[in-house]
Design a protein around this motif. Structure first.
Motif, PDB file in Angstrom:
ATOM      1  N   TYR A 122      -2.042  -9.161 -12.144  1.00  0.00           N
ATOM      2  CA  TYR A 122      -3.008  -8.067 -12.308  1.00  0.00           C
ATOM      3  C   TYR A 122      -4.166  -8.205 -11.311  1.00  0.00           C
ATOM      4  N   ALA A 123      -4.638  -9.436 -11.108  1.00  0.00           N
ATOM      5  CA  ALA A 123      -5.760  -9.641 -10.180  1.00  0.00           C
ATOM      6  C   ALA A 123      -5.397  -9.190  -8.770  1.00  0.00           C
ATOM      7  N   ASP A 124      -4.116  -9.371  -8.385  1.00  0.00           N
ATOM      8  CA  ASP A 124      -3.689  -8.914  -7.064  1.00  0.00           C
ATOM      9  C   ASP A 124      -3.608  -7.394  -7.001  1.00  0.00           C
ATOM     10  N   LYS A 125      -3.309  -6.793  -8.133  1.00  0.00           N
ATOM     11  CA  LYS A 125      -3.238  -5.326  -8.187  1.00  0.00           C
ATOM     12  C   LYS A 125      -4.618  -4.712  -7.931  1.00  0.00           C
ATOM     13  N   ILE A 126      -5.641  -5.373  -8.484  1.00  0.00           N
ATOM     14  CA  ILE A 126      -6.984  -4.769  -8.401  1.00  0.00           C
ATOM     15  C   ILE A 126      -7.919  -5.682  -7.608  1.00  0.00           C
ATOM     16  N   SER A 127      -7.426  -6.149  -6.480  1.00  0.00           N
ATOM     17  CA  SER A 127      -8.161  -7.188  -5.741  1.00  0.00           C
ATOM     18  C   SER A 127      -9.491  -6.678  -5.170  1.00  0.00           C
ATOM     19  N   GLU A 128      -9.671  -5.359  -5.131  1.00  0.00           N
ATOM     20  CA  GLU A 128     -10.944  -4.843  -4.611  1.00  0.00           C
ATOM     21  C   GLU A 128     -11.909  -4.486  -5.737  1.00  0.00           C
ATOM     22  N   GLY A 129     -11.645  -5.041  -6.913  1.00  0.00           N
ATOM     23  CA  GLY A 129     -12.586  -4.877  -8.024  1.00  0.00           C
ATOM     24  C   GLY A 129     -12.434  -3.554  -8.745  1.00  0.00           C
ATOM     25  N   PRO A 130     -13.464  -3.219  -9.542  1.00  0.00           N
ATOM     26  CA  PRO A 130     -13.346  -2.057 -10.427  1.00  0.00           C
ATOM     27  C   PRO A 130     -13.165  -0.733  -9.681  1.00  0.00           C
ATOM     28  N   ASP A 131     -13.498  -0.726  -8.396  1.00  0.00           N
ATOM     29  CA  ASP A 131     -13.331   0.523  -7.645  1.00  0.00           C
ATOM     30  C   ASP A 131     -12.129   0.486  -6.704  1.00  0.00           C
ATOM     31  N   THR A 132     -11.208  -0.404  -6.996  1.00  0.00           N
ATOM     32  CA  THR A 132     -10.022  -0.480  -6.124  1.00  0.00           C
ATOM     33  C   THR A 132      -9.385   0.912  -6.009  1.00  0.00           C
ATOM     34  N   PRO A 133      -9.296   1.461  -4.785  1.00  0.00           N
ATOM     35  CA  PRO A 133      -8.691   2.799  -4.664  1.00  0.00           C
ATOM     36  C   PRO A 133      -7.185   2.745  -4.896  1.00  0.00           C
ATOM     37  N   PHE A 134      -6.632   3.846  -5.369  1.00  0.00           N
ATOM     38  CA  PHE A 134      -5.213   3.857  -5.754  1.00  0.00           C
ATOM     39  C   PHE A 134      -4.302   3.418  -4.619  1.00  0.00           C
ATOM     40  N   ASN A 135      -4.701   3.730  -3.379  1.00  0.00           N
ATOM     41  CA  ASN A 135      -3.805   3.428  -2.247  1.00  0.00           C
ATOM     42  C   ASN A 135      -3.937   1.988  -1.775  1.00  0.00           C
ATOM     43  N   ARG A 136      -4.788   1.189  -2.438  1.00  0.00           N
ATOM     44  CA  ARG A 136      -4.906  -0.227  -2.078  1.00  0.00           C
ATOM     45  C   ARG A 136      -4.287  -1.120  -3.164  1.00  0.00           C
ATOM     46  N   ILE A 137      -3.632  -0.520  -4.117  1.00  0.00           N
ATOM     47  CA  ILE A 137      -2.986  -1.306  -5.195  1.00  0.00           C
ATOM     48  C   ILE A 137      -1.547  -1.597  -4.772  1.00  0.00           C
ATOM     49  N   PRO A 138      -1.139  -2.865  -4.729  1.00  0.00           N
ATOM     50  CA  PRO A 138       0.250  -3.125  -4.340  1.00  0.00           C
ATOM     51  C   PRO A 138       1.210  -2.435  -5.316  1.00  0.00           C
ATOM     52  N   ASN A 139       2.255  -1.861  -4.764  1.00  0.00           N
ATOM     53  CA  ASN A 139       3.219  -1.132  -5.590  1.00  0.00           C
ATOM     54  C   ASN A 139       4.220  -2.076  -6.227  1.00  0.00           C
ATOM     55  N   GLY A 140       4.563  -1.793  -7.467  1.00  0.00           N
ATOM     56  CA  GLY A 140       5.616  -2.568  -8.120  1.00  0.00           C
ATOM     57  C   GLY A 140       5.188  -3.091  -9.466  1.00  0.00           C
ATOM     58  N   ILE A 141       6.170  -3.181 -10.358  1.00  0.00           N
ATOM     59  CA  ILE A 141       5.893  -3.694 -11.709  1.00  0.00           C
ATOM     60  C   ILE A 141       6.996  -4.679 -12.114  1.00  0.00           C
ATOM     61  N   PRO A 142       6.666  -5.631 -12.998  1.00  0.00           N
ATOM     62  CA  PRO A 142       7.713  -6.548 -13.456  1.00  0.00           C
ATOM     63  C   PRO A 142       8.598  -5.874 -14.511  1.00  0.00           C
ATOM     64  N   GLY A 143       9.839  -6.322 -14.636  1.00  0.00           N
ATOM     65  CA  GLY A 143      10.720  -5.688 -15.641  1.00  0.00           C
ATOM     66  C   GLY A 143      12.116  -6.275 -15.696  1.00  0.00           C
ATOM     67  N   ILE A 144      12.307  -7.454 -15.078  1.00  0.00           N
ATOM     68  CA  ILE A 144      13.672  -8.002 -15.011  1.00  0.00           C
ATOM     69  C   ILE A 144      14.170  -8.456 -16.394  1.00  0.00           C
ATOM     70  N   GLU A 145      13.231  -8.891 -17.250  1.00  0.00           N
ATOM     71  CA  GLU A 145      13.616  -9.430 -18.568  1.00  0.00           C
ATOM     72  C   GLU A 145      13.695  -8.336 -19.633  1.00  0.00           C
ATOM     73  N   THR A 146      12.956  -7.270 -19.423  1.00  0.00           N
ATOM     74  CA  THR A 146      12.888  -6.204 -20.432  1.00  0.00           C
ATOM     75  C   THR A 146      13.887  -5.082 -20.168  1.00  0.00           C
ATOM     76  N   ARG A 147      14.541  -5.090 -18.991  1.00  0.00           N
ATOM     77  CA  ARG A 147      15.459  -3.988 -18.641  1.00  0.00           C
ATOM     78  C   ARG A 147      16.526  -3.779 -19.713  1.00  0.00           C
ATOM     79  N   LEU A 148      17.274  -4.835 -20.027  1.00  0.00           N
ATOM     80  CA  LEU A 148      18.394  -4.664 -20.949  1.00  0.00           C
ATOM     81  C   LEU A 148      17.929  -4.386 -22.378  1.00  0.00           C
TER      82      LEU A 148
END
Ligand code: DUC
Ligand code: ZN
Length: 477
Positions: free
Chosen positions: A326-352
């Motif tokens: 999460y910290a990497d997602k919002i590395s620019e703090g509370p005003d991190t602009p949408f286009n600076r958020i790395p894309n992608g979410i975890p889900g390998i264990e919850t898929r099935l």
């Protein structure tokens, strides 16, 4: 019944999900492979009691990212240790992540480095897809064919993203090569110009809050890019798979192409069935946990994605596990602009579990359809079948015994990935794997892990298609 063990392991008394029916049978395992399926099999050295529970083929996840080289300046949270551990705890026994070549890089060097990353750490068997971000004549001539020969028989291409995006001319060159090699091509089909133009406009007018992520990735761009990819595939007579289909318009394009008899395949992911644009549009920054591309769409798209899954328009369901903390997602703090958020979410264990709960226990699909979407289909499309993805004599003994009645509320602390959140926190479901068996070894049982790093093997995948020469209609004299 003879008293001397005949098998290394017998899974006794399960309801075994075969391609055509679910039958009460035992499964005998020798040398890591299924050597017999039948009633009242002779003893095994190890006896695993399934006690009337469902036995499914281990999941095959042909779209997941782990230990990928830094992208958008950051590295994925999972390496092959935590990524494959998380997979097996969620009932997946084979993964195919990506060796990613960007402009100016040698694809072979990237693949060799990726082998080194995977070999000592993988808990389960794995393949490697080739991301071709620089299809120079030299790469297409000298690198890709030999890598396909060595078992990396699929190529991923992007129609967007700096450093990865190919133009249509380059796409045609890749498709031409793939056809001649019998390789699968996966296409990330978003319209790059639409994304860049919309992003620039939103940023210029200070509309940088999370909700603009979905708006900047307009579903109109998905439809256009999907249509374009299908057209290029048709022109050059090369099968393709559209990755992570998120929007109703893209489903419509794929349905139409299939109705015309074109060899178009498609994949969706749980985030497009269980998350929506509303999950990104939060008052705080927590919506960043659901930022991925293409983004989860307006809720009205979900029934269309389900319809596509159930009527065969969408062939497979993979995770697109792409783990950031999460910290990497919002590395620019509370005003991190949408286009600076790395894309992608975890889900390998919850898929099935998510698909089992809503699909099978929700009455939407049979056990056979579930196995087809999550194991057999991916194995067939990516050259792993029949070694993987099916319960059959001769196949690897990659099996999962399910506790179909286990009720659970997803919490990140229950999961085994290295990411510090799950976008599915708080979602209730019914059904979870209770035992995972990989090549005849119990690697997970009742919440305990029995696996070790490095036991997973690289799978030399076959070519999914028969190699074809120049497209007859397009290049006919
Ligand atoms: N989208 C992709 O295409 N790949 C990784 C992550 C994401 O969101
Ligand atoms: Zn991806």
């Amino acid at each position: 019944m003879p008293t001397q063990p005949v098998f290394e392991m017998v899974i006794r008394g399960g309801r075994v999900v075969l391609p055509e029916a679910t039958v009460a049978l035992d499964i005998g395992i020798l040398n890591g492979r299924i050597s017999a399926i039948g009633p009242d099999l002779a003893p095994g050295v190890q006896e695993v009691s399934a006690n009337g529970r469902i036995v499914l083929p281990g999941g095959v996840d042909t779209h997941c990212h782990m230990d990928q080289q830094p992208w958008e300046g950051k590295s994925t949270a999972d390496d092959f240790n935590t990524g494959t551990l998380s997979a097996l705890c969620g009932g997946t026994t084979t993964v195919v992540p990506f060796a990613m070549q960007m402009r100016g890089q040698s694809l072979r060097a990237i693949v060799e480095d990726y082998h080194e990353r995977a070999r000592p750490k993988a808990h389960i068997d794995y393949g490697i897809h080739l991301i071709v971000g620089d299809p120079s004549p030299q790469v297409l001539r000298d690198e890709v064919p030999t890598l396909i020969e060595e078992g990396c028989s699929s190529i991923k291409i992007y129609l967007t993203y700096d450093g990865l995006r190919l133009d249509d001319y380059e796409v045609l060159n890749v498709l031409d090569l793939a056809r001649s090699q019998g390789a699968m091509v996966m296409v990330h089909a978003e319209n790059d110009a639409c994304i860049r133009w919309l992003t620039e406009k939103f940023v210029a007018s200070r509309k940088t809050q999370l909700r603009y992520h979905e708006k900047a990735h307009s579903p109109i761009g998905d439809r256009e890019a999907t249509h374009r990819a299908i057209s290029l595939s048709e022109l050059i007579e090369t099968p393709i798979l559209i990755s992570h289909v998120a929007a109703a318009g893209a489903v419509e394009e794929i349905r139409r192409a299939k109705a015309r008899g074109l060899p178009i395949y498609a994949e969706t992911c749980p985030q497009y069935l269980f998350l929506s644009a509303e999950d990104i549009d939060t008052h705080d920054l927590s919506g960043a946990k659901c930022v991925c591309t293409p983004p989860p769409r307006d809720k009205s798209n979900q029934p269309e994605i389900w319809r596509g899954v159930l009527d065969g328009t969408l062939d497979i369901v993979t995770s697109d596990h792409s783990p950031w903390n999460y910290a990497d997602k919002i590395s620019e703090g509370p005003d991190t602009p949408f286009n600076r958020i790395p894309n992608g979410i975890p889900g390998i264990e919850t898929r099935l579990p998510l698909m089992f709960s809503a699909g099978v226990n929700g009455g939407r699909m049979s056990l056979q359809k579930f196995a087809e979407l999550t194991a057999t289909g991916p194995a067939k499309l990516f050259g792993l079948y029949p070694q993987k993805g099916v319960i059959a004599v001769g196949s690897d003994a990659d099996l999962v015994i399910w506790d179909t009645e286990r009720e659970l509320v997803i919490q990140n602390e229950l999961l085994h990935h290295a990411t510090d959140y799950t976008p599915y926190e708080g979602q209730a479901l019914r059904g979870w794997p209770s035992v995972t068996i990989s090549r005849g070894e119990v690697v997970y049982a009742d919440g305990k892990v029995f696996s070790k790093q490095g036991r997973g093997q690289f799978i030399v995948r076959s070519r999914p298609f028969v190699p074809q020469q120049a497209p007859s209609s397009t290049l006919a004299s």
